[in-house]
Structures are given as structure tokens and as C-alpha cells.
Design a protein around this motif. Structure first.
Motif, PDB file in Angstrom:
ATOM      1  N   PRO A  19      39.469  50.944  38.769  1.00 47.93           N
ATOM      2  CA  PRO A  19      38.872  50.505  37.504  1.00 47.93           C
ATOM      3  C   PRO A  19      38.946  48.992  37.373  1.00 47.93           C
ATOM      4  O   PRO A  19      39.776  48.338  38.002  1.00 47.93           O
ATOM      5  CB  PRO A  19      39.755  51.195  36.452  1.00 47.93           C
ATOM      6  CG  PRO A  19      41.088  51.334  37.122  1.00 47.93           C
ATOM      7  CD  PRO A  19      40.774  51.604  38.575  1.00 47.93           C
ATOM      8  N   GLY A  20      38.062  48.455  36.577  1.00 50.46           N
ATOM      9  CA  GLY A  20      38.043  47.008  36.385  1.00 50.46           C
ATOM     10  C   GLY A  20      36.631  46.517  36.176  1.00 50.46           C
ATOM     11  O   GLY A  20      35.667  47.293  36.227  1.00 50.46           O
ATOM     12  N   PRO A  21      36.479  45.229  35.920  1.00 48.10           N
ATOM     13  CA  PRO A  21      35.161  44.667  35.611  1.00 48.10           C
ATOM     14  C   PRO A  21      34.109  44.928  36.686  1.00 48.10           C
ATOM     15  O   PRO A  21      32.949  45.209  36.371  1.00 48.10           O
ATOM     16  CB  PRO A  21      35.445  43.164  35.471  1.00 48.10           C
ATOM     17  CG  PRO A  21      36.887  43.073  35.117  1.00 48.10           C
ATOM     18  CD  PRO A  21      37.546  44.205  35.841  1.00 48.10           C
ATOM     19  N   LEU A  22      34.481  44.817  37.980  1.00 53.47           N
ATOM     20  CA  LEU A  22      33.502  45.016  39.037  1.00 53.47           C
ATOM     21  C   LEU A  22      32.903  46.413  38.994  1.00 53.47           C
ATOM     22  O   LEU A  22      31.671  46.589  39.053  1.00 53.47           O
ATOM     23  CB  LEU A  22      34.148  44.775  40.412  1.00 53.47           C
ATOM     24  CG  LEU A  22      34.371  43.323  40.826  1.00 53.47           C
ATOM     25  CD1 LEU A  22      35.102  43.268  42.154  1.00 53.47           C
ATOM     26  CD2 LEU A  22      33.054  42.570  40.908  1.00 53.47           C
ATOM     27  N   VAL A  23      33.773  47.418  38.873  1.00 53.79           N
ATOM     28  CA  VAL A  23      33.289  48.797  38.829  1.00 53.79           C
ATOM     29  C   VAL A  23      32.555  49.070  37.524  1.00 53.79           C
ATOM     30  O   VAL A  23      31.500  49.720  37.511  1.00 53.79           O
ATOM     31  CB  VAL A  23      34.458  49.786  39.018  1.00 53.79           C
ATOM     32  CG1 VAL A  23      33.991  51.213  38.784  1.00 53.79           C
ATOM     33  CG2 VAL A  23      35.045  49.655  40.420  1.00 53.79           C
ATOM     34  N   VAL A  65      34.539  54.372  54.047  1.00 50.83           N
ATOM     35  CA  VAL A  65      33.785  53.612  53.047  1.00 50.83           C
ATOM     36  C   VAL A  65      34.715  52.632  52.340  1.00 50.83           C
ATOM     37  O   VAL A  65      35.815  53.009  51.922  1.00 50.83           O
ATOM     38  CB  VAL A  65      33.129  54.545  52.014  1.00 50.83           C
ATOM     39  CG1 VAL A  65      32.245  53.751  51.054  1.00 50.83           C
ATOM     40  CG2 VAL A  65      32.314  55.632  52.713  1.00 50.83           C
ATOM     41  N   VAL A  66      34.290  51.378  52.210  1.00 51.54           N
ATOM     42  CA  VAL A  66      35.059  50.361  51.492  1.00 51.54           C
ATOM     43  C   VAL A  66      34.205  49.814  50.347  1.00 51.54           C
ATOM     44  O   VAL A  66      32.997  50.061  50.281  1.00 51.54           O
ATOM     45  CB  VAL A  66      35.480  49.205  52.427  1.00 51.54           C
ATOM     46  CG1 VAL A  66      36.294  49.717  53.605  1.00 51.54           C
ATOM     47  CG2 VAL A  66      34.265  48.423  52.921  1.00 51.54           C
ATOM     48  N   TRP A  67      34.854  49.069  49.462  1.00 52.04           N
ATOM     49  CA  TRP A  67      34.111  48.437  48.377  1.00 52.04           C
ATOM     50  C   TRP A  67      33.509  47.131  48.894  1.00 52.04           C
ATOM     51  O   TRP A  67      34.226  46.205  49.263  1.00 52.04           O
ATOM     52  CB  TRP A  67      35.009  48.172  47.176  1.00 52.04           C
ATOM     53  CG  TRP A  67      34.255  47.621  46.013  1.00 52.04           C
ATOM     54  CD1 TRP A  67      34.041  46.311  45.710  1.00 52.04           C
ATOM     55  CD2 TRP A  67      33.571  48.377  45.005  1.00 52.04           C
ATOM     56  NE1 TRP A  67      33.268  46.197  44.582  1.00 52.04           N
ATOM     57  CE2 TRP A  67      32.965  47.452  44.120  1.00 52.04           C
ATOM     58  CE3 TRP A  67      33.415  49.740  44.771  1.00 52.04           C
ATOM     59  CZ2 TRP A  67      32.224  47.846  43.017  1.00 52.04           C
ATOM     60  CZ3 TRP A  67      32.673  50.141  43.668  1.00 52.04           C
ATOM     61  CH2 TRP A  67      32.084  49.206  42.802  1.00 52.04           C
ATOM     62  N   GLY A  68      32.189  47.063  48.912  1.00 53.77           N
ATOM     63  CA  GLY A  68      31.494  45.871  49.366  1.00 53.77           C
ATOM     64  C   GLY A  68      30.916  45.094  48.198  1.00 53.77           C
ATOM     65  O   GLY A  68      31.190  45.393  47.030  1.00 53.77           O
ATOM     66  N   SER A  69      30.105  44.123  48.510  1.00 50.99           N
ATOM     67  CA  SER A  69      29.550  43.257  47.460  1.00 50.99           C
ATOM     68  C   SER A  69      28.606  44.013  46.539  1.00 50.99           C
ATOM     69  O   SER A  69      28.356  43.576  45.407  1.00 50.99           O
ATOM     70  CB  SER A  69      28.819  42.068  48.097  1.00 50.99           C
ATOM     71  OG  SER A  69      27.801  42.510  48.971  1.00 50.99           O
TER      72      SER A  69
END
Length: 252
Positions: free
Chosen positions: A151-155, A106-110
Motif C-alpha cells: 500500500p502507498g501512494p504509488l499503488v 513479477v516485480v513492481w515496475g514503473s
């Protein structure tokens, strides 16, 4: 298989390079030689030759030895040839065959944690997942790993959107404690989530800079899936994630 013949002196000298790579800091000759299982008089000629090649460098003020610029070039070249998804894909195939459960990369997608590779168990497993499936952050082991290590804005924004979908104005108050546990244990687990009757576990994979690049995720029916922290499945998953991290350059 017949063992191929090598050059013993190269193998002996290579032990010095391995000791320096594992040490992570410059070493005195006597300590380096002892760690490689040889006397200083035997180690010194190897080090002289390695210094000429740039594999090793010596600080003449302290006399200590460390890996040299050519060793760095070789390491960077090797890293450029490593495909994290290929390495992780090979590992989930091995895990699925060994453990009899479904494993995914699993990767971080859009849209969040996205399945890019899935290997079903040999037995019939009722897991509703396919390539392209986006897993929830709050209700899946995989999502908790991404929340803990990326962590960060996207998450943060994704967590807030997910909470709103569940009719909550804020993320759960206990989320911080749950993520602390993920980081303390080096993995996450979920029972009956994101699908009823299905358990899951996930472990992080890091690259050479310590950045989370993907997770190895295990899923299976709760009746046959032991997601205890010390279960054979848990230990196998964690070791596999560490091995993938090692192969793509993360210093364990």
C-alpha cells in the motif's frame, strides 16, 4: 551420491545455533540444551566456545543465551550474496516442470506489476504473456497481491488510473474486502482474468525487512488450472513463495 565425511562435533554444536536462530529470543541453558536434544553439561562447553567466537552471547544478569554479533555479521553477509530474482527464477522453473503450468516472476515496475521472468509449461498453453508485460491491479491475482501488500501512494495512484481506464471514477467499493481476503489467505486468485479462459494465482515474496519484493505467479487455461484455495497447485505456489522468502532472509 557418496555422503561426504564431516566433523560430528561441529554438527552437534550447530544444533544449538539452530535452536537459538529459531527461538528468536534468549534462552536458559536447560531449555536450550533440551531443544537441541542434549543435556546441559554437554551443551555448555559448546556455548563457551561459541561465546569466545562471538557466535553466541550470554546475558550475565539472567544467564540466558542468544545469538552473538558474529552470527549477525554472518547473516548479513549471506543476505548480501542472495539474489532474489535468481532464487525466484530457479523456483518457477521447478514449479513449471512439476505442475505443468506457466509460472512467472513479477516485480513492481514503473508502470505497475511487471513480468521479469516467465517459464512456460511443457504443454502448449495459450497465455498471452511475455517479459515486460504489465499486469492490471484490479483484474489479476498478481495485481491484487501488490495492492494488498504494497500500500502507498504509488499503488493508490495506479489503482485510480486503472479505474478511470475502465470508465469508473473510483476504485470498486468491495476492493477493501478483497484485499483483506488476500492478506488472510496469503495469496490471491483470478478466474478468466486478465485474459478470458485463463486462471491465475499469485503469492507474495518478502525480504528480511518484511517488504514485498516480488510475486510468484501461476497462469494456465481454465480447463486444466485448478485455482481452488486447497488445490495442489495453490499449495505448491504458496510453499514456493515462502521458500523464496526464507532464502532471502524473511523470518517465517
Amino acid at each position: 551420491m557418496e555422503q561426504r565425511r564431516g566433523i560430528q562435533s561441529i554438527e552437534v554444536g550447530g544444533s544449538l545455533l539452530k535452536v537459538l536462530a529459531d527461538a528468536g529470543s534468549p534462552m536458559m541453558l536447560k531449555d536450550l540444551a533440551a531443544a537441541a536434544g542434549m543435556v546441559p553439561a554437554k551443551a555448555h562447553p559448546y556455548l563457551v566456545s561459541y561465546c569466545k567466537l562471538g557466535l553466541v552471547r550470554q546475558d550475565f544478569a539472567s544467564g540466558r543465551y542468544a545469538l552473538g554479533p558474529f552470527a549477525l555479521q554472518m547473516g548479513l553477509a549471506a543476505l548480501r550474496e542472495v539474489d532474489a530474482l535468481r532464487v525466484a527464477g530457479d523456483e518457477v522453473v521447478r514449479l513449471s516442470q512439476a505442475m505443468g503450468q506457466t509460472f512467472a516472476v513479477v516485480v513492481w515496475g514503473s508502470h505497475g506489476p511487471t513480468v521479469v521472468r516467465i517459464e512456460d509449461a511443457n504443454c502448449v498453453v495459450q497465455v498471452n504473456m511475455r517479459v515486460g508485460t504489465v499486469l492490471p491491479l484490479l483484474a489479476s491475482a498478481t495485481g491484487l497481491v501488490f495492492s494488498a501488500y504494497q500500500p502507498g501512494p504509488l499503488v493508490d495512484d495506479a489503482l485510480k488510473r486503472e479505474a478511470l481506464l475502465w470508465g469508473e471514477s473510483e476504485v470498486p467499493a468491495d476492493l477493501g474486502a478483497r484485499l483483506d481476503e488476500v492478506r488472510a489467505r496469503g495469496m490471491a486468485r483470478a478466474s478468466g482474468s486478465p485474459q478470458p479462459g485463463v486462471n491465475g494465482m499469485a503469492a507474495p515474496v518478502f525480504d528480511s525487512s518484511g517488504r514485498l519484493v516480488l510475486t510468484l505467479t501461476a497462469l494456465g487455461p481454465a480447463a486444466t488450472f485448478d485455482n481452488g484455495w486447497d488445490s495442489p497447485l495453490s499449495q505448491a505456489l504458496k510453499l514456493a513463495a515462502q521458500e523464496v522468502s526464507r532464502q532471502i532472509g524473511y523470518p517465517l
